[in-house]
Design a protein around this motif. Structure first.
Motif, mmCIF file in Angstrom:
data_model
loop_
_atom_site.group_PDB
_atom_site.id
_atom_site.type_symbol
_atom_site.label_atom_id
_atom_site.label_comp_id
_atom_site.label_asym_id
_atom_site.label_seq_id
_atom_site.Cartn_x
_atom_site.Cartn_y
_atom_site.Cartn_z
ATOM 1 N N UNK A 198 -8.684 12.685 -13.114
ATOM 2 C CA UNK A 198 -7.233 12.532 -13.079
ATOM 3 C C UNK A 198 -6.814 11.597 -11.948
ATOM 4 N N UNK A 199 -5.599 11.054 -12.091
ATOM 5 C CA UNK A 199 -4.960 10.348 -10.997
ATOM 6 C C UNK A 199 -4.181 11.365 -10.181
ATOM 7 N N UNK A 200 -4.096 11.129 -8.889
ATOM 8 C CA UNK A 200 -3.286 12.020 -8.075
ATOM 9 C C UNK A 200 -2.811 11.291 -6.835
ATOM 10 N N UNK A 201 -1.619 11.665 -6.449
ATOM 11 C CA UNK A 201 -1.013 11.102 -5.242
ATOM 12 C C UNK A 201 -0.542 12.258 -4.389
ATOM 13 N N UNK A 202 -0.973 12.295 -3.157
ATOM 14 C CA UNK A 202 -0.522 13.336 -2.231
ATOM 15 C C UNK A 202 -0.083 12.666 -0.943
ATOM 16 N N UNK A 203 0.695 13.413 -0.183
ATOM 17 C CA UNK A 203 1.116 12.902 1.112
ATOM 18 C C UNK A 203 -0.074 12.878 2.056
ATOM 19 N N UNK A 204 -0.338 11.712 2.612
ATOM 20 C CA UNK A 204 -1.507 11.548 3.462
ATOM 21 C C UNK A 204 -1.125 11.644 4.933
ATOM 22 N N UNK A 205 -2.066 12.025 5.742
ATOM 23 C CA UNK A 205 -1.867 11.993 7.177
ATOM 24 C C UNK A 205 -1.686 10.549 7.611
ATOM 25 N N UNK A 206 -0.884 10.338 8.625
ATOM 26 C CA UNK A 206 -0.604 8.986 9.093
ATOM 27 C C UNK A 206 -1.881 8.288 9.548
ATOM 28 N N UNK A 207 -2.045 7.075 9.110
ATOM 29 C CA UNK A 207 -3.168 6.248 9.554
ATOM 30 C C UNK A 207 -2.620 4.957 10.129
ATOM 31 N N UNK A 208 -3.376 4.331 10.990
ATOM 32 C CA UNK A 208 -2.920 3.109 11.647
ATOM 33 C C UNK A 208 -4.078 2.135 11.779
ATOM 34 N N UNK A 209 -3.725 0.910 12.105
ATOM 35 C CA UNK A 209 -4.714 -0.146 12.320
ATOM 36 C C UNK A 209 -4.284 -0.977 13.518
ATOM 37 N N UNK A 210 -5.185 -1.809 13.981
ATOM 38 C CA UNK A 210 -4.862 -2.793 15.014
ATOM 39 C C UNK A 210 -4.814 -4.146 14.322
ATOM 40 N N UNK A 211 -3.649 -4.799 14.384
ATOM 41 C CA UNK A 211 -3.366 -5.960 13.553
ATOM 42 C C UNK A 211 -2.994 -7.172 14.398
ATOM 43 N N UNK A 212 -2.954 -8.323 13.738
ATOM 44 C CA UNK A 212 -2.473 -9.557 14.358
ATOM 45 C C UNK A 212 -0.976 -9.705 14.105
ATOM 46 N N UNK A 213 -0.269 -10.268 15.061
ATOM 47 C CA UNK A 213 1.160 -10.528 14.899
ATOM 48 C C UNK A 213 1.338 -11.647 13.873
ATOM 49 N N UNK A 214 2.220 -11.498 12.888
ATOM 50 C CA UNK A 214 2.343 -12.496 11.816
ATOM 51 C C UNK A 214 3.179 -13.711 12.201
#
Length: 751
Positions: A198-214
């Protein structure tokens, strides 16, 4: 799914004889009456009837209440108040029922209300007994462990890797422990099997990354001020032709296929970009949203989906100088916040400054009562002329706001003019007295309200009338907005000499340009005037050499033709005694012809006369302070998030706006414990680290003086959920440091 509340039992029923005796007042497992067992069950004569704010009672029943912790001495049910007996440990009572389906006012933090009976049983009671084992509905479980949207073999293999493990064992993962019983067993396998495929969508715990400024490389080269001579730097060669920018200082942003921001299509092409789209990329919106969400030292943070983003090439020479991005969010009609990301200012690259501000009155839905005080230092105008012209130009001021503030009830100004002689100890404006002191403001205001016999104004405009006057600014007088706006003319008004009369009218128009500008500060324009300049330049004639879409230079139209097409100029009928007719032009005015109506130049303040409606009579062309789309966005006067609702009246502004108050707000002094106060940017990423259920990035920080520091930034961790946000290399953060046995945790903050 039951709602869980950690509750301690409130009553020993042995304190008061409330019901008939049954043995030792115990249930089958020896739990005493009114006590809870380890399974979250209460021993009682009936189940707890308290599910919500309504209670249904019957006159055929008798009821028992007991409660504890922070209790009041009455239980309220509708209009009935039932007194409670304080036993020293709890509050209790037994009462006859009455027919009711009404609201209930609970007196304690922990409450029980049930039907009296001679039989005692165990009843599950999460609201009273404490934290129950959560009932898990299989259809609500989404065993999509790798978050790819499907329950498939990848998830099966992840569960298999932990199968047979218990909490505390190496290899145990709480993610695949679906029933949360502390062990990975067949129950978890069957729960996965029920959703397999099945497909399923649940609320996920917050995740983050370290990114470059655009932003493009060497974005500092956009800076247009000449003080740094960037045109001499090799890295800025593409940005300059000699000491002049290759592209105009125009803002209509585009982005390339990687989401990199450019202030105009002209700049994108100049820097080698062929494939671009107009607007702000998801990367840029995410960058600004992440800056808003990052915790602040003093100010609130915001969760925002579609923030406003403006761009400065040069700033303001008298305030903030340099290149920066600015975002403004209106929380309501009197409160807004500003956030700047500095690209190249006096603080250099990467600094972020935010601040919360208030207006002293709502910025829409108001009719502001304004007092315009003409202080006659010189005998320049007849009083009746000043009063008459004020009402005429009040209309153009309000009409311009109606056109620009796209709401049903735009702010409007009812201006009451009054003419006074200079009060005692009020000096004329000069090179040594360039502004009106606070004491002078009060003397001027008191003299004016005595003259006009009214004293309920929200805005005061002081206009010194003199030959050699100058200037304008906005401030405050007690609880009113105060505006200084000079009315200065080269020679006195005359209703016989048309040259003097028209120059006096031109000077009066210039007064209302100043007033219309200073009023903008009253509705949210920051003191540095940004981004006002884009309107005053590119809506007016000097900016017509720039294409309004691409930002590229184009052939400029004739000035007189422009005045015939601009929606921001008004053609004002001349007074009867000052009319000038086509074919009867005086020789002290310069004439040039136009298909849209001839023009006459050389009036005071470069005002222009034009036969706008081509009826054979000239009108004087008038503008207020020109308001471009950048300023409309900044003031919240138009729709930004695409829902068709202007942001200052949008119940869900900016696609969703949630304010996160700052715990330090209002404190006079903060003690920083184990905190790096200086601004450190992320110098190097040293790799991800997984510790328990948390994922970190080990980073090395560096400040402007070469100082280094290392630590762990949480990218996914329930313990630090409220502080997890995307971080950006190049942004100068301050950092809270939390020491754990496994390392130093670094939590980012902004000013």
């Amino acid at each position: 799914m039951y709602c869980k509340k950690l509750v301690i039992l409130l009553v020993f029923l042995l304190v008061i004889p409330l019901v008939s005796s049954q043995g030792a007042f115990e249930c089958s497992d020896e739990t005493r009456l009114g006590e809870c067992n380890i399974n979250g069950e209460v021993c009682a004569s009936s189940e707890n009837l308290l599910d919500n704010d309504l209670i249904s009672l019957s006159s055929d029943e008798r009821y028992l209440f007991f409660g504890m912790e922070n209790c009041e001495n009455e239980l309220s049910i509708g209009d009935e108040n039932i007194g409670l007996i304080d036993t020293g440990r709890r509050f209790v009572n037994e009462f006859d029922g009455f027919n009711s389906n009404r609201g209930i006012g609970l007196p304690c933090d922990r409450n029980y209300l049930g039907v009296v009976s001679s039989d005692y049983e165990l009843y599950t009671d999460c609201n009273f007994c404490g934290e129950c084992v959560e009932e898990i509905l299989e259809e609500e479980i989404c065993p999509d462990f790798n978050n790819d949207g499907d329950v498939n073999f990848e998830d099966y293999f992840m569960l298999s890797d932990s199968f047979g493990k218990n909490r505390g064992d190496s290899g145990y993962s709480s993610i695949v422990d679906l029933d949360k019983d502390g062990g990975i067993d067949l129950d978890d396998f069957f729960m996965l099997a029920d959703r397999f495929g099945e497909e399923c969508i649940i609320e996920q715990i917050t995740t983050a990354s370290i990114l470059d400024i655009p932003l493009p490389n060497n974005a500092k080269c956009f800076r247009a001020s000449l003080d740094k001579e960037y045109w001499k730097l090799p890295e800025c060669e593409k940005y300059y032709n000699g000491n002049k920018h290759v592209c105009p200082r125009f803002y209509n942003p585009v982005y390339d296929t990687e989401g990199i921001f450019y202030p105009s299509a002209c700049w994108a092409e100049q820097l080698g970009v062929i494939d671009y789209q107009y607007g702000l990329s998801d990367r840029m919106l995410q960058f600004i949203s992440d800056l808003w969400y990052t915790s602040k030292l003093w100010n609130p943070s915001y969760k925002v989906k579609i923030p406003n983003v403006e761009f400065s090439y040069v700033g303001s020479l008298s305030f903030k100088v340099g290149t920066f991005l600015r975002s403004t969010l209106w929380e309501n009609s009197t409160k807004f916040s500003i956030l700047d990301f500095d690209i190249d200012t006096h603080q250099d690259y990467g600094f972020v400054i935010s601040g919360e501000r208030n207006t002293i009155k709502p910025v829409h839905g108001e009719r502001v009562k304004a007092l315009l005080i003409f202080i006659m230092h010189d005998d320049v105008y007849p009083e009746e002329i000043l009063l008459d012209w004020t009402k005429k130009y009040e209309y153009f001021l309000n009409n311009d706001i109606r056109k620009k503030q796209l709401v049903e009830d735009p702010i409007q100004y009812d201006i009451f003019p009054v003419v006074i002689d200079p009060p005692l100890d009020v000096e004329r404006i000069s090179s040594t007295h360039t502004s009106i002191t606070f004491e002078e403001r009060e003397r001027i205001y008191n003299a004016a309200i005595e003259e006009i016999d009214q004293n309920d104004f929200q805005l005061v405009i002081a206009s010194p009338v003199q030959f050699d006057g100058f200037g304008g600014y906005q401030g405050y007088l007690n609880d009113m907005t105060f505006i200084f706006a000079s009315l200065h003319v080269p020679e006195p008004y005359s209703d016989i000499d048309k040259q003097r009369g028209l120059n006096s009218l031109a000077a009066f128009q210039n007064l209302f340009i100043t007033i219309s500008h200073e009023i903008l500060h009253d509705v949210g324009l920051a003191g540095d005037h940004f981004p006002m300049g884009y309107g005053t330049t590119y809506l007016d004639y000097p900016g017509q050499n720039v294409d309004s879409l691409t930002g590229k230079e184009r052939v400029i139209p004739e000035y007189c033709d422009f005045l015939g097409t601009s929606p921001d100029y008004y053609a004002v009928e001349l007074p009867d005694n000052l009319k000038i007719y086509v074919g009867q032009e005086p020789d002290w005015l310069y004439k040039w012809e136009s298909p849209s109506g001839d023009c006459l130049a050389y009036l005071h303040q470069n005002m222009i006369l034009k036969d706008y409606d081509q009826d054979g009579e000239y009108e004087i062309m008038h503008k207020n302070n020109l308001i471009g789309i950048g300023l409309q966005r900044t003031l919240g006067w138009i729709d930004i998030d695409g829902d068709g609702i202007t942001e200052i009246v949008d119940p869900n502004p900016y696609g969703g706006l949630e304010k996160i108050p700052n715990e330090n707000f209002g404190k006079e002094f903060i003690v920083f414990e184990n905190q790096i106060i200086h601004s450190f940017s992320i110098e190097e990423q040293l790799g991800e680290v997984v510790i328990g259920d948390c994922k970190f990035e080990r980073i090395r920080l560096q400040d402007d003086f070469g100082g280094l520091s290392e630590g762990l930034v949480p990218l996914e961790c329930e313990e630090f959920e409220q502080r997890i946000v995307n971080l950006y290399k190049g942004v100068k953060y301050s950092w809270d440091v939390i020491n754990r046995e496994y390392g130093r945790i670094l939590l980012a903050k902004l000013t």
